[in-house]
Design a protein around this motif. Structure first.
Motif, PDB file in Angstrom:
ATOM      1  N   MET A  95       0.753  -1.185   0.098  1.00 28.12           N
ATOM      2  CA  MET A  95       0.029   0.120  -0.046  1.00 28.12           C
ATOM      3  C   MET A  95       1.009   1.230   0.030  1.00 28.12           C
ATOM      4  N   GLY A  96       0.624   2.055  -1.030  1.00 30.43           N
ATOM      5  CA  GLY A  96       1.415   3.157  -1.093  1.00 30.43           C
ATOM      6  C   GLY A  96       1.057   4.407  -0.094  1.00 30.43           C
ATOM      7  N   LYS A  97       1.752   5.533  -0.396  1.00 34.04           N
ATOM      8  CA  LYS A  97       1.360   6.539   0.296  1.00 34.04           C
ATOM      9  C   LYS A  97      -0.135   7.379  -0.201  1.00 34.04           C
ATOM     10  N   PRO A  98      -0.720   7.908   0.812  1.00 34.14           N
ATOM     11  CA  PRO A  98      -2.156   8.231   0.452  1.00 34.14           C
ATOM     12  C   PRO A  98      -2.012   9.415  -0.755  1.00 34.14           C
ATOM     13  N   ALA A  99      -3.018   9.700  -1.631  1.00 35.74           N
ATOM     14  CA  ALA A  99      -2.986  10.533  -2.592  1.00 35.74           C
ATOM     15  C   ALA A  99      -3.241  11.849  -1.833  1.00 35.74           C
ATOM     16  N   ALA A 100      -2.913  12.979  -2.345  1.00 33.62           N
ATOM     17  CA  ALA A 100      -3.330  14.177  -1.616  1.00 33.62           C
ATOM     18  C   ALA A 100      -3.581  15.014  -2.924  1.00 33.62           C
ATOM     19  N   LYS A 101      -4.070  16.232  -2.888  1.00 34.73           N
ATOM     20  CA  LYS A 101      -4.357  17.378  -3.924  1.00 34.73           C
ATOM     21  C   LYS A 101      -3.296  18.124  -3.602  1.00 34.73           C
ATOM     22  N   PRO A 102      -2.864  18.793  -4.796  1.00 39.29           N
ATOM     23  CA  PRO A 102      -1.614  19.628  -4.967  1.00 39.29           C
ATOM     24  C   PRO A 102      -2.098  20.880  -4.325  1.00 39.29           C
ATOM     25  N   PHE A 103      -1.259  21.649  -3.753  1.00 36.27           N
ATOM     26  CA  PHE A 103      -1.333  23.070  -3.382  1.00 36.27           C
ATOM     27  C   PHE A 103      -1.616  23.751  -4.580  1.00 36.27           C
ATOM     28  N   VAL A 104      -2.696  24.593  -4.816  1.00 33.27           N
ATOM     29  CA  VAL A 104      -2.779  25.600  -5.832  1.00 33.27           C
ATOM     30  C   VAL A 104      -3.139  26.780  -5.202  1.00 33.27           C
ATOM     31  N   SER A 105      -2.449  28.112  -5.688  1.00 29.17           N
ATOM     32  CA  SER A 105      -2.770  29.213  -5.017  1.00 29.17           C
ATOM     33  C   SER A 105      -2.610  30.276  -6.445  1.00 29.17           C
ATOM     34  N   ARG A 106      -3.755  31.159  -6.241  1.00 24.61           N
ATOM     35  CA  ARG A 106      -3.694  32.070  -7.808  1.00 24.61           C
ATOM     36  C   ARG A 106      -3.649  33.324  -6.980  1.00 24.61           C
ATOM     37  N   ALA A 107      -2.833  34.182  -7.673  1.00 28.00           N
ATOM     38  CA  ALA A 107      -2.464  35.501  -7.397  1.00 28.00           C
ATOM     39  C   ALA A 107      -2.424  36.524  -8.893  1.00 28.00           C
ATOM     40  N   SER A 108      -3.451  37.681  -8.357  1.00 28.92           N
ATOM     41  CA  SER A 108      -3.020  38.751  -9.374  1.00 28.92           C
ATOM     42  C   SER A 108      -2.070  39.815  -9.087  1.00 28.92           C
ATOM     43  N   THR A 109      -2.013  39.885  -7.517  1.00 32.51           N
ATOM     44  CA  THR A 109      -1.221  41.152  -7.193  1.00 32.51           C
ATOM     45  C   THR A 109      -0.157  40.764  -6.314  1.00 32.51           C
ATOM     46  N   LEU A 110       0.759  41.509  -5.941  1.00 32.26           N
ATOM     47  CA  LEU A 110       1.882  40.952  -5.162  1.00 32.26           C
ATOM     48  C   LEU A 110       1.359  40.718  -3.793  1.00 32.26           C
ATOM     49  N   GLN A 111       0.366  41.412  -3.258  1.00 34.45           N
ATOM     50  CA  GLN A 111      -0.334  41.144  -1.803  1.00 34.45           C
ATOM     51  C   GLN A 111      -0.960  39.717  -1.829  1.00 34.45           C
ATOM     52  N   GLU A 112      -1.560  39.297  -2.776  1.00 33.83           N
ATOM     53  CA  GLU A 112      -2.318  38.043  -2.914  1.00 33.83           C
ATOM     54  C   GLU A 112      -0.931  37.114  -3.157  1.00 33.83           C
ATOM     55  N   ALA A 113       0.137  37.087  -3.875  1.00 32.70           N
ATOM     56  CA  ALA A 113       1.283  36.463  -3.918  1.00 32.70           C
ATOM     57  C   ALA A 113       1.776  36.213  -2.658  1.00 32.70           C
ATOM     58  N   PHE A 114       2.168  37.315  -1.878  1.00 33.95           N
ATOM     59  CA  PHE A 114       2.673  37.165  -0.700  1.00 33.95           C
ATOM     60  C   PHE A 114       1.940  36.299   0.516  1.00 33.95           C
ATOM     61  N   ALA A 115       0.732  36.545   0.407  1.00 34.75           N
ATOM     62  CA  ALA A 115      -0.200  35.779   1.144  1.00 34.75           C
ATOM     63  C   ALA A 115      -0.162  34.403   0.884  1.00 34.75           C
ATOM     64  N   ALA A 116       0.204  33.753  -0.209  1.00 37.19           N
ATOM     65  CA  ALA A 116       0.226  32.564  -0.516  1.00 37.19           C
ATOM     66  C   ALA A 116       1.624  32.034  -0.060  1.00 37.19           C
ATOM     67  N   ILE A 117       2.494  32.851  -0.302  1.00 36.51           N
ATOM     68  CA  ILE A 117       3.920  32.465   0.112  1.00 36.51           C
ATOM     69  C   ILE A 117       3.955  32.079   1.688  1.00 36.51           C
ATOM     70  N   ALA A 118       3.276  33.013   2.440  1.00 35.87           N
ATOM     71  CA  ALA A 118       3.236  32.775   3.761  1.00 35.87           C
ATOM     72  C   ALA A 118       2.608  31.274   4.100  1.00 35.87           C
TER      73      ALA A 118
END
Length: 169
Positions: free
Chosen positions: A1-24
């Protein structure tokens, strides 16, 4: 039995502020991912532009105009358009959509497919589209209904930018 499947982390950003929030969030996400999967891949890519509010409004307007001139409700016309124009496009362009559609929906009788495209079930089609796909979908709708002799609002009169929608010739 392998490791459990998990969804990839996806974050979308249109501004630097949104990008920094994702980076956090990344330190925790990376820690969990490495513990779960071992090797990981980090990708930053351009996000495809999804359909626009103006495109959605124009589609709704056209369906109401078709309802006023035809013999079906706007929702029935919407289901027809999704089944006849959106589904073939998505089956051709999205392999995941094709696989699931062909397995689950394609075997159903035609009348059931039409029902499935309408409220309250509302099988997802146009919400999966990019702006370009939605433009081509609107072209097909325009050509279909005007080909039946119906008059539909010219998109230019609704203030829609020609680069967002190319009216059928």
């Amino acid at each position: 039995m392998g490791k459990p499947a998990a969804k990839p982390f996806v974050s979308r950003a249109s501004t630097l502020q949104e990008a920094f929030a994702a980076i956090a969030k990344l330190p925790r996400v990376l820690t969990d991912a490495i513990q779960l999967w071992g090797d990981i891949e980090i990708i930053v890519q351009k996000r495809p532009v999804r359909r626009s509010v103006d495109q959605n409004k124009l589609q709704r307007k056209w369906l109401l105009e078709a309802e006023a001139q035809g013999d079906q409700t706007a929702e029935e016309y919407r289901g027809f358009c999704k089944l006849h124009f959106a589904v073939p496009m998505l089956r051709w362009e999205l392999p995941e959509f094709k696989e699931k559609y062909d397995r689950i929906v394609k075997p159903l009788p035609y009348e059931s497919k039409l029902e499935l495209m309408q409220e309250p079930l509302d099988f997802p089609c146009t919400r999966l589209m990019t702006k370009d796909q939605k433009s081509r979908y609107l072209d097909a709708i325009y050509q279909h209904f005007t080909g039946l002799g119906m008059r539909l609002t010219d998109p230019g009169l609704k203030g829609i930018n020609p680069s967002e929608y190319k009216e059928a010739a």
